[in-house]
Design an enzyme around this catalytic site. Structure first.
Site, PDB file in Angstrom:
ATOM      1  N   GLY A  29       0.822  -1.213   0.000  1.00 13.22           N
ATOM      2  CA  GLY A  29       0.000   0.000   0.000  1.00 13.22           C
ATOM      3  C   GLY A  29       0.856   1.263   0.000  1.00 13.22           C
ATOM      4  O   GLY A  29       0.342   2.372  -0.171  1.00 13.22           O
ATOM      5  N   GLY A  36      12.618  10.199  -8.453  1.00 13.69           N
ATOM      6  CA  GLY A  36      13.377  10.447  -7.224  1.00 13.69           C
ATOM      7  C   GLY A  36      14.593  11.283  -7.541  1.00 13.69           C
ATOM      8  O   GLY A  36      14.985  11.425  -8.707  1.00 13.69           O
ATOM      9  N   GLY A  38      18.528  11.446  -7.315  1.00 15.56           N
ATOM     10  CA  GLY A  38      19.773  10.720  -7.043  1.00 15.56           C
ATOM     11  C   GLY A  38      20.674  11.568  -6.173  1.00 15.56           C
ATOM     12  O   GLY A  38      20.622  12.805  -6.226  1.00 15.56           O
ATOM     13  N   ASP A  66      17.170   8.988  -3.297  1.00 16.47           N
ATOM     14  CA  ASP A  66      17.920   7.738  -3.454  1.00 16.47           C
ATOM     15  C   ASP A  66      19.314   7.916  -2.843  1.00 16.47           C
ATOM     16  O   ASP A  66      20.173   8.573  -3.430  1.00 16.47           O
ATOM     17  CB  ASP A  66      18.043   7.386  -4.938  1.00 16.47           C
ATOM     18  N   TYR A  71      27.965   6.478  -0.915  1.00 15.15           N
ATOM     19  CA  TYR A  71      28.075   7.816  -1.509  1.00 15.15           C
ATOM     20  C   TYR A  71      28.786   8.781  -0.555  1.00 15.15           C
ATOM     21  O   TYR A  71      29.166   9.888  -0.940  1.00 15.15           O
ATOM     22  CB  TYR A  71      26.701   8.374  -1.917  1.00 15.15           C
ATOM     23  N   LYS A  99      21.276   1.951   0.887  1.00 10.66           N
ATOM     24  CA  LYS A  99      21.792   0.693   0.326  1.00 10.66           C
ATOM     25  C   LYS A  99      22.919   0.135   1.174  1.00 10.66           C
ATOM     26  O   LYS A  99      23.760   0.894   1.678  1.00 10.66           O
ATOM     27  CB  LYS A  99      22.309   0.917  -1.104  1.00 10.66           C
ATOM     28  N   HIS A 132      23.210  -3.279  -2.445  1.00  8.03           N
ATOM     29  CA  HIS A 132      23.683  -2.406  -3.531  1.00  8.03           C
ATOM     30  C   HIS A 132      24.197  -3.210  -4.724  1.00  8.03           C
ATOM     31  O   HIS A 132      23.906  -2.888  -5.885  1.00  8.03           O
ATOM     32  CB  HIS A 132      24.783  -1.488  -2.973  1.00  8.03           C
TER      33      HIS A 132
HETATM   34  N1  NAP Z   1      22.243   1.290  -7.614  1.00  9.96           N
HETATM   35  C1  NAP Z   1      23.355   1.630  -8.205  1.00  9.96           C
HETATM   36  O1  NAP Z   1      24.312   0.832  -8.330  1.00  9.96           O
HETATM   37  C2  NAP Z   1      23.514   3.003  -8.785  1.00  9.96           C
HETATM   38  C3  NAP Z   1      24.521   3.255  -9.712  1.00  9.96           C
HETATM   39  C4  NAP Z   1      24.625   4.552 -10.244  1.00  9.96           C
HETATM   40  C5  NAP Z   1      23.742   5.544  -9.839  1.00  9.96           C
HETATM   41  N2  NAP Z   1      22.777   5.283  -8.907  1.00  9.96           N
HETATM   42  C6  NAP Z   1      21.810   6.333  -8.460  1.00  9.96           C
HETATM   43  O2  NAP Z   1      21.243   6.950  -9.627  1.00  9.96           O
HETATM   44  C7  NAP Z   1      21.407   8.357  -9.556  1.00  9.96           C
HETATM   45  C8  NAP Z   1      21.471   8.961 -10.946  1.00  9.96           C
HETATM   46  O3  NAP Z   1      22.476   8.383 -11.747  1.00  9.96           O
HETATM   47  P1  NAP Z   1      23.728   9.213 -12.303  1.00  9.96           P
HETATM   48  O4  NAP Z   1      24.054  10.281 -11.355  1.00  9.96           O
HETATM   49  O5  NAP Z   1      24.765   8.201 -12.653  1.00  9.96           O
HETATM   50  O6  NAP Z   1      23.266   9.777 -13.713  1.00  9.96           O
HETATM   51  P2  NAP Z   1      22.092  10.655 -14.359  1.00  9.96           P
HETATM   52  O7  NAP Z   1      21.042  10.959 -13.372  1.00  9.96           O
HETATM   53  O8  NAP Z   1      21.739   9.963 -15.618  1.00  9.96           O
HETATM   54  O9  NAP Z   1      22.883  11.980 -14.776  1.00  9.96           O
HETATM   55  C9  NAP Z   1      23.227  12.971 -13.857  1.00  9.96           C
HETATM   56  C10 NAP Z   1      23.911  14.128 -14.620  1.00  9.96           C
HETATM   57  O10 NAP Z   1      22.975  14.732 -15.504  1.00  9.96           O
HETATM   58  C11 NAP Z   1      22.955  16.161 -15.301  1.00  9.96           C
HETATM   59  N3  NAP Z   1      21.545  16.571 -15.394  1.00  9.96           N
HETATM   60  C12 NAP Z   1      20.526  16.271 -14.544  1.00  9.96           C
HETATM   61  N4  NAP Z   1      19.364  16.812 -14.966  1.00  9.96           N
HETATM   62  C13 NAP Z   1      19.639  17.481 -16.096  1.00  9.96           C
HETATM   63  C14 NAP Z   1      18.851  18.238 -16.987  1.00  9.96           C
HETATM   64  N5  NAP Z   1      17.536  18.405 -16.780  1.00  9.96           N
HETATM   65  N6  NAP Z   1      19.460  18.793 -18.067  1.00  9.96           N
HETATM   66  C15 NAP Z   1      20.787  18.620 -18.284  1.00  9.96           C
HETATM   67  N7  NAP Z   1      21.601  17.897 -17.471  1.00  9.96           N
HETATM   68  C16 NAP Z   1      21.030  17.331 -16.381  1.00  9.96           C
HETATM   69  C17 NAP Z   1      23.504  16.375 -13.912  1.00  9.96           C
HETATM   70  O11 NAP Z   1      24.210  17.588 -13.827  1.00  9.96           O
HETATM   71  P3  NAP Z   1      23.681  18.866 -12.965  1.00  9.96           P
HETATM   72  O12 NAP Z   1      23.904  18.576 -11.519  1.00  9.96           O
HETATM   73  O13 NAP Z   1      24.582  19.928 -13.502  1.00  9.96           O
HETATM   74  O14 NAP Z   1      22.239  19.086 -13.309  1.00  9.96           O
HETATM   75  C18 NAP Z   1      24.464  15.199 -13.725  1.00  9.96           C
HETATM   76  O15 NAP Z   1      25.747  15.514 -14.229  1.00  9.96           O
HETATM   77  C19 NAP Z   1      22.676   8.518  -8.714  1.00  9.96           C
HETATM   78  O16 NAP Z   1      22.836   9.833  -8.202  1.00  9.96           O
HETATM   79  C20 NAP Z   1      22.448   7.461  -7.650  1.00  9.96           C
HETATM   80  O17 NAP Z   1      21.534   7.944  -6.672  1.00  9.96           O
HETATM   81  C21 NAP Z   1      22.631   4.023  -8.396  1.00  9.96           C
END
Ligand code: NAP
Length: 348
Positions: A29, A36, A38, A66, A71, A99, A132
């Site tokens: 529920g 979310g 990141g 998240d 981190y 995680k 994770h």
């Molecule tokens: N479970 C896992 O193993 C795992 C692995 C990787 C990531 N994650 C989680 O996933 C989250 C997101 O992944 P990610 O950080 O790898 O990549 P992402 O969200 O695909 O890309 C983030 C990048 O995109 C830019 N960005 C965000 N919004 C934008 C927009 N509207 N226009 C232009 N650029 C934009 C951000 O820069 P600005 O700050 O300049 O906007 C940042 O450099 C992580 O922060 C983490 O919480 C989990």
């Protein structure tokens, strides 16, 4: 005059009403917001900057965050979440994920690790706690992708289940509302779903237009789990060590760019709209207000057309960006070994 010391109004004047953000309703529920924030600063953005973005993202309407112990910023995000609640957001309206890191898979470490995240995040419970990675393999921060820990091992289901039993006890103890997986494959999830007493509610996995993982995505959904999509924009800010010469750039794909042009939006909005409409929960990282605000707004604007959804389905490049090389064991052939690419678990 507004200075950097003047607190911003909460909610912000241009905030999105969180009640308008669609949710996935879980079997319990509980309501999981479809976008979310990141919080992984990718070694480039400080914890203080991420924590400030958490408060301000809540002020513009985010309720889903998240997090992860690895981190290295949960102790800074904790006061941010406290400030959000002090500003009037009830705890039950927040969705906070954390995680279990790879060096804490031993059952005796799972509870202590969760309790540490709770202390750091200044919470009484987590909404979701994920394993994770399905390997207890870890590496020093910032290490080179070619480094191999001598203690690293391939997936061993009996060991994973011992970790999972400890995860289940966290639910029983009330420390976490839900448990889930991350970076799993179909054969590993099959075994877990067969053996779990408390089933995962989500699998967090890399998902973006050039990496759609259709088989795993379909399996996750057919099994009643919600796919949470990480790196939904193709992780343009990922560290150098996570880049290879054959990586593609989602946000420059002509199909994405053409749809963005039609809508008059940034290509990031198109990637997020596609993700939400497909049924995954993107968790884009951003510390820029205009970006995280427009990322959340992507959940509210009119949907892409069926033809656009189909066109994006056609641009999958099977381009995995987060390959996980540092978790490989000695004797492994390459990063594909982590991902069971032949449909069976890579043997010991
Ligand atoms: N479970 C896992 O193993 C795992 C692995 C990787 C990531 N994650 C989680 O996933 C989250 C997101 O992944 P990610 O950080 O790898 O990549 P992402 O969200 O695909 O890309 C983030 C990048 O995109 C830019 N960005 C965000 N919004 C934008 C927009 N509207 N226009 C232009 N650029 C934009 C951000 O820069 P600005 O700050 O300049 O906007 C940042 O450099 C992580 O922060 C983490 O919480 C989990």
């Amino acid at each position: 005059m507004t200075t950097s010391k003047t607190p911003r109004p909460f909610p912000a004047a241009d905030a999105i009403d969180p009640a308008r953000v669609p949710v996935h309703v879980l079997p319990s529920g509980a309501r999981l917001p479809v976008v979310g924030l990141g919080t992984f600063g990718s070694d480039a953005v400080t914890g203080e900057t991420v924590a400030a973005a958490v408060v301000d993202a809540a002020a513009v309407g985010y309720r889903h965050f998240d997090c992860a112990s690895v981190y290295g910023n949960e102790a800074l995000i904790g006061p941010a979440l406290k400030a959000v609640q002090a500003a009037g957001v009830p705890r039950q309206e927040l969705w906070v994920t954390s995680k279990l890191w790879n060096d804490k898979h031993a059952p005796r470490d799972v509870e202590a690790s969760c309790e540490q995240s709770l202390r750091d995040l200044q919470l009484d419970y987590l909404d979701l706690y994920l394993v994770h990675w399905p390997f207890p393999n870890f590496h020093p921060p910032h290490c080179d992708v070619s480094s191999r820990s001598p203690d690293a091992r391939p997936y061993i289901h009996e060991n994973y289940m011992q970790t999972w039993r400890a995860m289940e006890r966290l639910v029983t103890r009330g420390l976490v509302k839900h448990i889930g997986t991350s970076n799993m494959t179909v054969p590993k999830l099959r075994l877990l779903l067969r053996d779990a007493a408390i089933k995962p509610v989500c699998n967090e996995m890399e998902l973006h237009p050039h990496f759609q993982q259709p088989e795993l995505f379909d399996f996750v959904r057919a099994s009643g789990l919600v796919p949470i999509g990480y790196s939904p924009l193709g992780s343009p800010g990922r560290p150098e060590r996570d880049r290879t010469s054959d990586d593609t750039v989602d946000l420059e794909d002509p199909v994405i760019v053409a749809i963005a042009r039609r809508l008059g939006v940034h290509p990031a909005t198109v990637a997020l709209k596609w993700a939400i409409q497909r049924g995954q929960v993107p968790i884009p990282f951003s510390v820029k207000r205009a970006n995280y605000l427009s990322n959340l707004r992507a959940a509210l604007t009119p949907p892409l057309t069926p033809a656009e959804m189909q066109a994006i389905a056609g641009i999958d490049r099977n381009c995995r960006l987060i390959k996980g090389q540092v978790f490989l064991w000695q004797g492994s052939r390459g990063w594909e070994d982590l991902w069971d690419v032949n449909g069976t678990i890579t043997p010991r």
